[in-house]
Design a protein around this motif. Structure first.
Motif, PDB file in Angstrom:
ATOM      1  N   PHE A   1       0.865  -1.186   0.000  1.00 43.06           N
ATOM      2  CA  PHE A   1       0.000   0.000   0.000  1.00 43.06           C
ATOM      3  C   PHE A   1       0.898   1.231   0.000  1.00 43.06           C
ATOM      4  N   ALA A   2       0.751   2.058  -1.014  1.00 45.80           N
ATOM      5  CA  ALA A   2       1.658   3.184  -1.202  1.00 45.80           C
ATOM      6  C   ALA A   2       0.921   4.510  -1.077  1.00 45.80           C
ATOM      7  N   GLY A   3       1.330   5.326  -0.113  1.00 45.86           N
ATOM      8  CA  GLY A   3       0.754   6.653   0.042  1.00 45.86           C
ATOM      9  C   GLY A   3       1.214   7.599  -1.050  1.00 45.86           C
TER      10      GLY A   3
ATOM     11  N   PHE B   1      -3.900   7.083  -2.472  1.00 48.27           N
ATOM     12  CA  PHE B   1      -3.047   5.917  -2.261  1.00 48.27           C
ATOM     13  C   PHE B   1      -3.251   4.892  -3.362  1.00 48.27           C
ATOM     14  N   ARG B   2      -2.296   3.993  -3.470  1.00 47.90           N
ATOM     15  CA  ARG B   2      -2.275   2.975  -4.516  1.00 47.90           C
ATOM     16  C   ARG B   2      -2.028   1.609  -3.874  1.00 47.90           C
ATOM     17  N   ILE B   3      -2.707   0.591  -4.370  1.00 47.50           N
ATOM     18  CA  ILE B   3      -2.527  -0.771  -3.867  1.00 47.50           C
ATOM     19  C   ILE B   3      -1.888  -1.620  -4.968  1.00 47.50           C
ATOM     20  N   PHE B   4      -0.791  -2.302  -4.609  1.00 47.41           N
ATOM     21  CA  PHE B   4      -0.096  -3.179  -5.540  1.00 47.41           C
ATOM     22  C   PHE B   4      -0.228  -4.632  -5.099  1.00 47.41           C
ATOM     23  N   ASP B   5      -0.348  -5.532  -6.068  1.00 43.77           N
ATOM     24  CA  ASP B   5      -0.193  -6.960  -5.843  1.00 43.77           C
ATOM     25  C   ASP B   5       1.294  -7.271  -6.057  1.00 43.77           C
ATOM     26  N   ILE B   6       1.971  -7.677  -4.986  1.00 36.66           N
ATOM     27  CA  ILE B   6       3.409  -7.950  -5.081  1.00 36.66           C
ATOM     28  C   ILE B   6       3.693  -9.442  -4.928  1.00 36.66           C
TER      29      ILE B   6
ATOM     30  N   ASP C   1     -12.164   0.774   4.621  1.00 38.50           N
ATOM     31  CA  ASP C   1     -12.347  -0.675   4.664  1.00 38.50           C
ATOM     32  C   ASP C   1     -11.699  -1.265   3.416  1.00 38.50           C
ATOM     33  N   ILE C   2     -10.722  -2.142   3.614  1.00 43.45           N
ATOM     34  CA  ILE C   2     -10.012  -2.735   2.470  1.00 43.45           C
ATOM     35  C   ILE C   2     -10.236  -4.243   2.409  1.00 43.45           C
ATOM     36  N   SER C   3     -11.395  -4.710   2.898  1.00 44.10           N
ATOM     37  CA  SER C   3     -11.696  -6.143   2.795  1.00 44.10           C
ATOM     38  C   SER C   3     -11.748  -6.579   1.338  1.00 44.10           C
ATOM     39  N   ASP C   4     -12.139  -5.658   0.441  1.00 43.33           N
ATOM     40  CA  ASP C   4     -12.049  -5.868  -0.996  1.00 43.33           C
ATOM     41  C   ASP C   4     -10.965  -4.924  -1.502  1.00 43.33           C
ATOM     42  N   LYS C   5      -9.799  -5.476  -1.782  1.00 48.29           N
ATOM     43  CA  LYS C   5      -8.657  -4.631  -2.159  1.00 48.29           C
ATOM     44  C   LYS C   5      -8.905  -3.842  -3.434  1.00 48.29           C
ATOM     45  N   ARG C   6      -9.788  -4.341  -4.301  1.00 47.38           N
ATOM     46  CA  ARG C   6     -10.049  -3.621  -5.537  1.00 47.38           C
ATOM     47  C   ARG C   6     -11.071  -2.493  -5.364  1.00 47.38           C
ATOM     48  N   ASN C   7     -11.748  -2.490  -4.240  1.00 49.34           N
ATOM     49  CA  ASN C   7     -12.778  -1.482  -3.992  1.00 49.34           C
ATOM     50  C   ASN C   7     -12.736  -0.997  -2.549  1.00 49.34           C
ATOM     51  N   PRO C   8     -11.694  -0.280  -2.166  1.00 48.17           N
ATOM     52  CA  PRO C   8     -11.644   0.282  -0.818  1.00 48.17           C
ATOM     53  C   PRO C   8     -12.828   1.209  -0.564  1.00 48.17           C
ATOM     54  N   ARG C   9     -13.373   1.157   0.670  1.00 50.55           N
ATOM     55  CA  ARG C   9     -14.502   2.012   1.040  1.00 50.55           C
ATOM     56  C   ARG C   9     -14.093   2.944   2.174  1.00 50.55           C
ATOM     57  N   TYR C  10     -14.390   4.206   2.000  1.00 52.32           N
ATOM     58  CA  TYR C  10     -14.106   5.215   3.016  1.00 52.32           C
ATOM     59  C   TYR C  10     -15.192   5.108   4.081  1.00 52.32           C
ATOM     60  N   VAL C  11     -14.807   4.824   5.340  1.00 49.60           N
ATOM     61  CA  VAL C  11     -15.802   4.528   6.364  1.00 49.60           C
ATOM     62  C   VAL C  11     -15.787   5.475   7.554  1.00 49.60           C
ATOM     63  N   ALA C  12     -14.730   6.235   7.777  1.00 52.14           N
ATOM     64  CA  ALA C  12     -14.689   7.100   8.953  1.00 52.14           C
ATOM     65  C   ALA C  12     -13.660   8.200   8.786  1.00 52.14           C
ATOM     66  N   ALA C  13     -13.877   9.290   9.529  1.00 54.83           N
ATOM     67  CA  ALA C  13     -12.917  10.382   9.592  1.00 54.83           C
ATOM     68  C   ALA C  13     -12.892  10.913  11.017  1.00 54.83           C
ATOM     69  N   VAL C  14     -11.726  11.228  11.513  1.00 57.59           N
ATOM     70  CA  VAL C  14     -11.570  11.772  12.863  1.00 57.59           C
ATOM     71  C   VAL C  14     -10.675  12.990  12.783  1.00 57.59           C
ATOM     72  N   GLU C  15     -11.203  14.144  13.176  1.00 59.26           N
ATOM     73  CA  GLU C  15     -10.401  15.361  13.181  1.00 59.26           C
ATOM     74  C   GLU C  15      -9.469  15.368  14.384  1.00 59.26           C
ATOM     75  N   THR C  16      -8.249  15.788  14.179  1.00 60.88           N
ATOM     76  CA  THR C  16      -7.280  15.866  15.267  1.00 60.88           C
ATOM     77  C   THR C  16      -6.594  17.232  15.274  1.00 60.88           C
ATOM     78  N   ALA C  17      -6.199  17.663  16.449  1.00 59.03           N
ATOM     79  CA  ALA C  17      -5.542  18.956  16.601  1.00 59.03           C
ATOM     80  C   ALA C  17      -4.281  19.024  15.752  1.00 59.03           C
TER      81      ALA C  17
ATOM     82  N   LYS D   1       1.690  -5.541  -9.730  1.00 61.56           N
ATOM     83  CA  LYS D   1       0.528  -5.133 -10.514  1.00 61.56           C
ATOM     84  C   LYS D   1      -0.336  -4.175  -9.695  1.00 61.56           C
ATOM     85  N   THR D   2      -0.834  -3.139 -10.346  1.00 54.03           N
ATOM     86  CA  THR D   2      -1.732  -2.201  -9.678  1.00 54.03           C
ATOM     87  C   THR D   2      -3.099  -2.834  -9.498  1.00 54.03           C
ATOM     88  N   VAL D   3      -3.596  -2.796  -8.250  1.00 49.02           N
ATOM     89  CA  VAL D   3      -4.903  -3.338  -7.919  1.00 49.02           C
ATOM     90  C   VAL D   3      -5.940  -2.232  -7.832  1.00 49.02           C
TER      91      VAL D   3
END
Length: 501
Positions: free
Chosen positions: A105-107, A112-117, A178-194, A124-126
């Motif tokens: 997983f590359a920031g 970000f980008r997910i590779f199959d290594i 949520d990356i349970s499906d590596k080909r379809n990551p789902r944005y599930v939460a955000a937390v603001e921090t100082a 390969k890019t996932v």
């Protein structure tokens, strides 16, 4: 590609540069992004002009074989360049790396980008996910991926735009996918921090994941980032309900009087040293309930017996040679820690004779004593021995252990200084044993580029190059070969594993 001897050290006196929103679906990309706009702080610094003499010196050094030619690959005899995967849909700055099973997983400052290594020789890019915000420091744990945002955004969505930090409605902090499906990551939460999240570190448990959020540089004009900012934000993420992620504490690491707390005051008291207004990065060693913090002007050691309330047990400063305490790495026995100094903030040309071997380097400390009475004792510095041109940003940056019993080996990124493998088994006499680098991106200007992170994972070294993309390297050396027997299911380098458990 050129291959050069292991003992090669450049001695040319090259010049020195001036140093110093939960439930939202992430956008999966198959073409160049066309919407969300990165923050001005999310892109590399503009190229800096260098003097005519510096340009001439760089060209002469190439002609004389003292440095590789522009973009030319060079390496020691025991290092091989296995693969390179260029940038694709995310044009921003490549940043950190995390690993899980057969995935890397590359920031990137644009997302970000997910590779199959599974085949390291042909990654390969996932998936590619557009979600701008520096630094997009990245880590993974089970089915969750975590992303740091350290730039002021209009909201927490992946479609946010830039907005001044002086506006109360601006957002910075942590994002959870949520990356349970590596080909379809789902944005599930955000937390603001100082003060946002420059970097973060996971302290994973069975039911929850704790996140230590490092950030710094408060201002009286920033409603959500007011001084003193003398600690870290602690986030608790329930694995089965990540949408309930929330800040559960802000432990003060540098208690003291005054508007800035009790950290290093920096200049003018300590000229050339950063004032401590938070931490840059923290590395935890869960098997030992121990952590090390690199906190601008200070290096700290702390206990993790209570992960919501970490306790500082020792603190050191180096006001002679360290300008900015950047990151930390324990050895396997937890009786040593390597701190890095990011002199010049990663944009300076500091790998040259004028800056010397002790600044912009690693500081190696032994850990003496037991329990809460442990102390950090300085032993030596390590810096790559190959001088770079003044058009190459170069300084100590992110690295990891190479797991070999009985030896303390580390691989490390040095921006345009490339990737170095070095041995600190004798903490007073560290030495380089392998290396890889490219020649300067240009010989006309100082341009930010090179290896951001270089980590060892299951037999290979993976390096995320700011400009060139993902590099895969392999080191073949009797000293590092035993590490190939160690296979991990997951690796976040700032959550250091017990490799031999």
């Amino acid at each position: 590609m050129i291959l050069l001897p292991d003992s090669r050290t450049r001695r040319r006196r090259l010049g020195v540069a001036a140093a110093a929103a939960g439930g939202l679906l992430a956008a999966l990309l198959t073409a160049a992004p066309a919407t969300a706009i990165p923050d001005p702080g999310d892109v590399p610094a503009a190229p800096e002009e260098v003097s005519q003499s510096d340009r001439a010196e760089a060209r002469t050094a190439i002609e004389n074989g003292e440095i590789p030619g522009q973009d030319e690959v060079a390496h020691s005899r025991n290092m091989r360049h296995v693969a390179n995967i260029p940038k694709d849909a995310l044009p921003g700055t490549n940043s950190d790396l995390a690993f899980q099973g057969r995935y890397a997983f590359a920031g990137n400052y644009d997302g970000f980008r997910i590779f199959d290594i599974s085949n390291p020789r042909s990654p390969k890019t996932v998936a590619q996910v557009l979600c701008p915000g520096s630094q997009n420091d990245i880590s993974v744990s089970g089915d969750l991926l975590f992303l740091s945002t350290d730039s002021s955004r209009s909201d927490s969505s992946c479609n946010s735009t830039t907005q001044p930090a002086t506006e109360k409605s601006s957002w910075e902090g942590m994002k959870v996918f949520d990356i349970s499906d590596k080909r379809n990551p789902r944005y599930v939460a955000a937390v603001e921090t100082a003060c946002g999240s420059h970097t973060h570190t996971l302290v994973p448990e069975r039911k929850n994941v704790y996140i230590y959020v490092s950030s710094y540089s408060p201002s009286a004009s920033y409603p959500d980032c007011l001084p003193p900012h003398d600690g870290i934000s602690v986030i608790k993420v329930p694995r089965k309900a990540p949408h309930k992620a929330a800040v559960v504490g802000f432990p003060v690491l540098f208690p003291g009087e005054g508007p800035d707390g009790g950290g290093n005051p920096g200049a003018p008291t300590n000229p050339g040293v950063s004032k401590t207004t938070g931490c840059h990065d923290i590395t935890v060693l869960p098997s030992k309930d121990l952590a090390a913090g690199a906190c601008m002007g200070d290096g700290i050691l702390f206990s993790l017996r209570n992960p919501e309330r970490p306790k500082v047990i020792d603190r050191v400063q180096d006001n002679v040679n360290f300008a900015f305490w950047h990151s930390a790495t324990f050895n396997q026995k937890a009786d040593k820690v390597v701190f890095t100094d990011e002199l010049g903030g990663g944009g300076g040309a500091t790998c040259n004779a004028e800056v010397g071997p002790h600044r912009g380097a690693n500081g190696i400390y032994d850990i003496k004593g037991r329990g809460d009475h442990r102390k950090l004792v300085f032993r030596s510095y390590f810096k790559i021995p190959r001088h770079q041109a003044d058009t190459e940003n170069c300084v100590a940056h992110n690295g990891s252990l190479i797991p070999v019993r009985g030896r303390d080996l580390m691989v490390q990124a040095w921006y345009q200084g490339g990737v170095s493998v070095w041995d600190f088994t004798n903490s007073s006499k560290p030495k380089e044993i392998a290396w890889f680098e490219r020649g300067p991106l240009t010989t006309d200007r100082l341009v930010t580029g090179g290896a951001w992170s270089a980590y060892y994972y299951n037999g290979y070294i993976y390096s995320n190059d700011i400009a060139k993309g993902l590099d895969v390297l392999r080191v073949d050396d009797r000293r590092t070969d035993p590490a190939r027997r160690i296979h991990l299911r997951e690796l976040n380098v700032q959550t250091q594993p017990d490799y031999f458990d």
